[in-house]
Design a protein around this motif. Structure first.
Motif, PDB file in Angstrom:
ATOM      1  N   LEU A 183       0.808  -1.212   0.000  1.00 19.03           N
ATOM      2  CA  LEU A 183       0.000   0.000   0.000  1.00 19.03           C
ATOM      3  C   LEU A 183       0.844   1.265   0.000  1.00 19.03           C
ATOM      4  CD1 LEU A 183      -2.668  -1.160   2.602  1.00 19.03           C
ATOM      5  CD2 LEU A 183      -2.976  -0.964   0.117  1.00 19.03           C
ATOM      6  N   LEU A 184       2.117   1.142   0.365  1.00 15.75           N
ATOM      7  CA  LEU A 184       3.033   2.294   0.360  1.00 15.75           C
ATOM      8  C   LEU A 184       4.246   1.956  -0.499  1.00 15.75           C
ATOM      9  CD1 LEU A 184       3.006   3.417   4.130  1.00 15.75           C
ATOM     10  CD2 LEU A 184       1.586   4.269   2.252  1.00 15.75           C
ATOM     11  N   PRO A 185       4.108   1.963  -1.816  1.00 15.96           N
ATOM     12  CA  PRO A 185       5.231   1.600  -2.684  1.00 15.96           C
ATOM     13  C   PRO A 185       6.347   2.635  -2.710  1.00 15.96           C
ATOM     14  CG  PRO A 185       3.368   2.329  -3.996  1.00 15.96           C
ATOM     15  CD  PRO A 185       2.879   2.255  -2.582  1.00 15.96           C
ATOM     16  N   GLN A 186       6.041   3.870  -2.326  1.00 11.77           N
ATOM     17  CA  GLN A 186       7.039   4.936  -2.386  1.00 11.77           C
ATOM     18  C   GLN A 186       7.370   5.411  -0.976  1.00 11.77           C
ATOM     19  OE1 GLN A 186       5.688   8.017  -5.092  1.00 11.77           O
ATOM     20  NE2 GLN A 186       4.744   6.507  -6.460  1.00 11.77           N
ATOM     21  N   VAL A 187       8.420   4.794  -0.386  1.00 14.70           N
ATOM     22  CA  VAL A 187       8.874   5.165   0.945  1.00 14.70           C
ATOM     23  C   VAL A 187      10.397   5.226   0.930  1.00 14.70           C
ATOM     24  CG1 VAL A 187       6.887   4.157   2.135  1.00 14.70           C
ATOM     25  CG2 VAL A 187       8.907   2.762   1.716  1.00 14.70           C
ATOM     26  N   PRO A 188      11.001   5.952   1.879  1.00 14.71           N
ATOM     27  CA  PRO A 188      12.463   5.987   1.945  1.00 14.71           C
ATOM     28  C   PRO A 188      13.062   4.610   2.189  1.00 14.71           C
ATOM     29  CG  PRO A 188      11.484   7.735   3.283  1.00 14.71           C
ATOM     30  CD  PRO A 188      10.360   6.835   2.856  1.00 14.71           C
ATOM     31  N   GLY A 189      14.333   4.470   1.825  1.00 14.81           N
ATOM     32  CA  GLY A 189      15.001   3.189   1.979  1.00 14.81           C
ATOM     33  C   GLY A 189      15.046   2.704   3.414  1.00 14.81           C
ATOM     34  N   ALA A 190      15.203   3.625   4.373  1.00 13.45           N
ATOM     35  CA  ALA A 190      15.269   3.236   5.784  1.00 13.45           C
ATOM     36  C   ALA A 190      13.939   2.636   6.237  1.00 13.45           C
ATOM     37  CB  ALA A 190      15.626   4.444   6.647  1.00 13.45           C
ATOM     38  N   VAL A 191      12.832   3.199   5.749  1.00 11.93           N
ATOM     39  CA  VAL A 191      11.510   2.665   6.098  1.00 11.93           C
ATOM     40  C   VAL A 191      11.329   1.281   5.490  1.00 11.93           C
ATOM     41  CG1 VAL A 191       9.022   3.006   5.859  1.00 11.93           C
ATOM     42  CG2 VAL A 191      10.511   4.963   6.327  1.00 11.93           C
ATOM     43  N   ARG A 192      11.750   1.107   4.244  1.00 11.36           N
ATOM     44  CA  ARG A 192      11.628  -0.203   3.604  1.00 11.36           C
ATOM     45  C   ARG A 192      12.479  -1.242   4.320  1.00 11.36           C
ATOM     46  NH1 ARG A 192       7.693  -0.658   1.451  1.00 11.36           N
ATOM     47  NH2 ARG A 192       7.887   0.601  -0.424  1.00 11.36           N
ATOM     48  N   PHE A 193      13.666  -0.837   4.798  1.00 12.16           N
ATOM     49  CA  PHE A 193      14.519  -1.753   5.542  1.00 12.16           C
ATOM     50  C   PHE A 193      13.827  -2.206   6.827  1.00 12.16           C
ATOM     51  CE2 PHE A 193      17.602  -2.302   8.993  1.00 12.16           C
ATOM     52  CZ  PHE A 193      18.380  -3.325   8.481  1.00 12.16           C
ATOM     53  N   LEU A 194      13.204  -1.273   7.551  1.00 11.02           N
ATOM     54  CA  LEU A 194      12.488  -1.617   8.780  1.00 11.02           C
ATOM     55  C   LEU A 194      11.311  -2.532   8.469  1.00 11.02           C
ATOM     56  CD1 LEU A 194      12.028  -1.269  11.808  1.00 11.02           C
ATOM     57  CD2 LEU A 194      10.744   0.810  11.306  1.00 11.02           C
ATOM     58  N   GLU A 195      10.604  -2.271   7.386  1.00  8.66           N
ATOM     59  CA  GLU A 195       9.487  -3.136   7.004  1.00  8.66           C
ATOM     60  C   GLU A 195       9.961  -4.556   6.730  1.00  8.66           C
ATOM     61  OE1 GLU A 195       6.434   0.019   4.810  1.00  8.66           O
ATOM     62  OE2 GLU A 195       7.999  -1.004   3.653  1.00  8.66           O
ATOM     63  N   ARG A 196      11.119  -4.688   6.096  1.00 14.90           N
ATOM     64  CA  ARG A 196      11.646  -6.025   5.809  1.00 14.90           C
ATOM     65  C   ARG A 196      11.987  -6.773   7.090  1.00 14.90           C
ATOM     66  NH1 ARG A 196      14.457  -3.493   1.371  1.00 14.90           N
ATOM     67  NH2 ARG A 196      16.342  -3.369   2.651  1.00 14.90           N
ATOM     68  N   GLN A 197      12.545  -6.059   8.067  1.00 16.72           N
ATOM     69  CA  GLN A 197      12.880  -6.723   9.328  1.00 16.72           C
ATOM     70  C   GLN A 197      11.618  -7.190  10.050  1.00 16.72           C
ATOM     71  OE1 GLN A 197      16.261  -7.202   9.501  1.00 16.72           O
ATOM     72  NE2 GLN A 197      16.031  -6.025   7.618  1.00 16.72           N
ATOM     73  N   LEU A 198      10.590  -6.354  10.043  1.00 17.19           N
ATOM     74  CA  LEU A 198       9.332  -6.740  10.676  1.00 17.19           C
ATOM     75  C   LEU A 198       8.694  -7.917   9.945  1.00 17.19           C
ATOM     76  CD1 LEU A 198       7.796  -3.231  11.476  1.00 17.19           C
ATOM     77  CD2 LEU A 198       8.769  -4.869  13.090  1.00 17.19           C
ATOM     78  N   ASN A 199       8.786  -7.909   8.630  1.00 10.08           N
ATOM     79  CA  ASN A 199       8.260  -9.027   7.846  1.00 10.08           C
ATOM     80  C   ASN A 199       8.987 -10.329   8.187  1.00 10.08           C
ATOM     81  OD1 ASN A 199       6.796 -10.149   5.314  1.00 10.08           O
ATOM     82  ND2 ASN A 199       8.949 -10.582   4.925  1.00 10.08           N
ATOM     83  N   ASP A 200      10.301 -10.240   8.351  1.00 11.49           N
ATOM     84  CA  ASP A 200      11.103 -11.447   8.588  1.00 11.49           C
ATOM     85  C   ASP A 200      10.926 -11.998  10.004  1.00 11.49           C
ATOM     86  OD1 ASP A 200      12.007 -11.154   6.019  1.00 11.49           O
ATOM     87  OD2 ASP A 200      13.934 -10.283   6.560  1.00 11.49           O
TER      88      ASP A 200
END
Length: 367
Positions: A41-58
């Protein structure tokens, strides 16, 4: 059945014997899942936010399996002096596991973009519960064996079986997918976390020394995965690979260590603040399965409505999943109590019984 393994369902907030760490960890796991499932739902976010999302996903799926093992170990510990009770808990969890499998298959047909984990967790629950009757050293050995053998076994089954699957929709092929082949979740990499959670219950959650040790091991594991991948330019690989397990170990141990350290703070003012912060996580943790089903329904509705068609950030839909869903869970926990899906599964598995309140006797004396 003895009352220790057949209980009347009551609101989790009124249960004095609930253990803080598993409830908070389960709440954090379901919140991490909500964030991970809202990523499209948020395809356009800063790299730091995407990194945090990946950690939460994992961290979400292995932590959820770990907490499931904790909860099972706590229930079994209450029945350790009653052989009939132990057998009843095993039967109940096998039934619960089968229900989770069926529920997961059903949710998969709803049309969401979520990789449904419930069928995998159902198999882990059914297989893992009898294992918890083993002594602690044997459980540690089970963890080691499955972790070491899991990755090559997954690769072997993938190479030998997958090309010959003539009926990909058959029951046998589906079971192999759940256990060995699925790129998102596999029983072979969730089962060790289930057993590890049970071992954690036996060790205890009140040792700050243990928590600091876990935090150090978490840093080594997470950093080791990062170092190996960058130094030798290798991919982490599918779920259950050695690097994936190393990465998950860092995240899960780190999350549990932080929760344990916070839960063991004794100074009055910080302890009160921490208890207040823990409340929403404990709330959504006790109704996690109901929230999971709710967010799958919402995501399926969003997917069918074409929410992703524009490829732009949809903050309203993101807030609906990440904030409104747990908010609904907190309100349900506060004013109703037991989650509806949790109640139904507990009732169908024989864990809960519904006791009717006796009718008041009519007075023979007229008012």
């Amino acid at each position: 059945m003895a009352s220790v393994h057949v209980v009347r369902p009551v609101a989790p907030r009124t249960q004095a014997d609930r253990v803080v760490v598993p409830d908070v960890a389960r709440g954090f796991a379901i919140f991490a899942m909500l964030v991970a499932h809202a990523v499209p739902l948020l395809p356009q976010v800063p790299g730091a936010v995407r990194f945090l999302e990946r950690q939460l996903n994992d961290v979400a799926s292995p932590l959820f399996a770990c907490v499931m093992g904790m909860a099972t170990a706590i229930v079994l510990a209450k029945t350790r002096l009653d052989p009939h009770g132990v057998r009843a808990v095993i039967v109940q969890n096998v039934i619960r596991g089968c229900i989770l499998v069926v529920l997961g298959v059903w949710l998969q047909t709803w049309g969401s973009w979520i990789a449904i984990i419930l069928s995998f967790l159902g198999i882990v629950l059914a297989i893992g519960t009898p294992l918890l009757l083993l002594p602690t050293k044997a459980l540690v050995a089970v963890i080691a064996v499955v972790v070491v053998a899991g990755a090559p076994l997954n690769a072997f089954v993938t190479g030998v079986v997958e090309p010959t699957m003539a009926l990909p929709g058959s029951l046998g092929a589906t079971f192999l997918d759940w256990v060995f082949l699925n790129p998102h979740y596999r029983v072979t990499n969730l089962l060790p976390w289930f057993v590890d959670g049970a071992v954690g219950v036996r060790i205890g959650f009140s040792s700050r020394r243990l928590a600091w040790s876990m935090l150090m091991r978490a840093a080594l594991a997470w950093g080791g995965d990062l170092l190996i991948r960058r130094r030798w330019s290798v991919e982490r690989g599918p779920s259950g690979s050695y690097l994936d397990t190393l990465h998950d170990t860092g995240l899960v141990l780190g999350a549990l260590a932080v929760i344990m350290l916070l839960a063991t703070v004794r100074a009055d003012a910080p302890a009160r603040f921490i208890r207040d912060v823990f409340v929403p996580f404990r709330a959504i943790g006790t109704v996690a399965l109901s929230l999971y089903v709710l967010q799958v329904a919402i995501v399926a509705w969003l997917a069918k409505s074409g929410t992703l068609a524009l490829g732009e950030n949809n903050y309203a839909a993101w807030i609906l999943i990440v904030l409104a869903v747990p908010g609904a869970g907190i309100l349900w926990w506060r004013f109703v109590g037991k989650g509806p899906i949790e109640w139904v599964i507990g009732f169908l598995s024989g864990r809960y019984r519904v006791s009717r309140s006796p009718r008041p006797e009519r007075s023979s004396t007229p008012a």
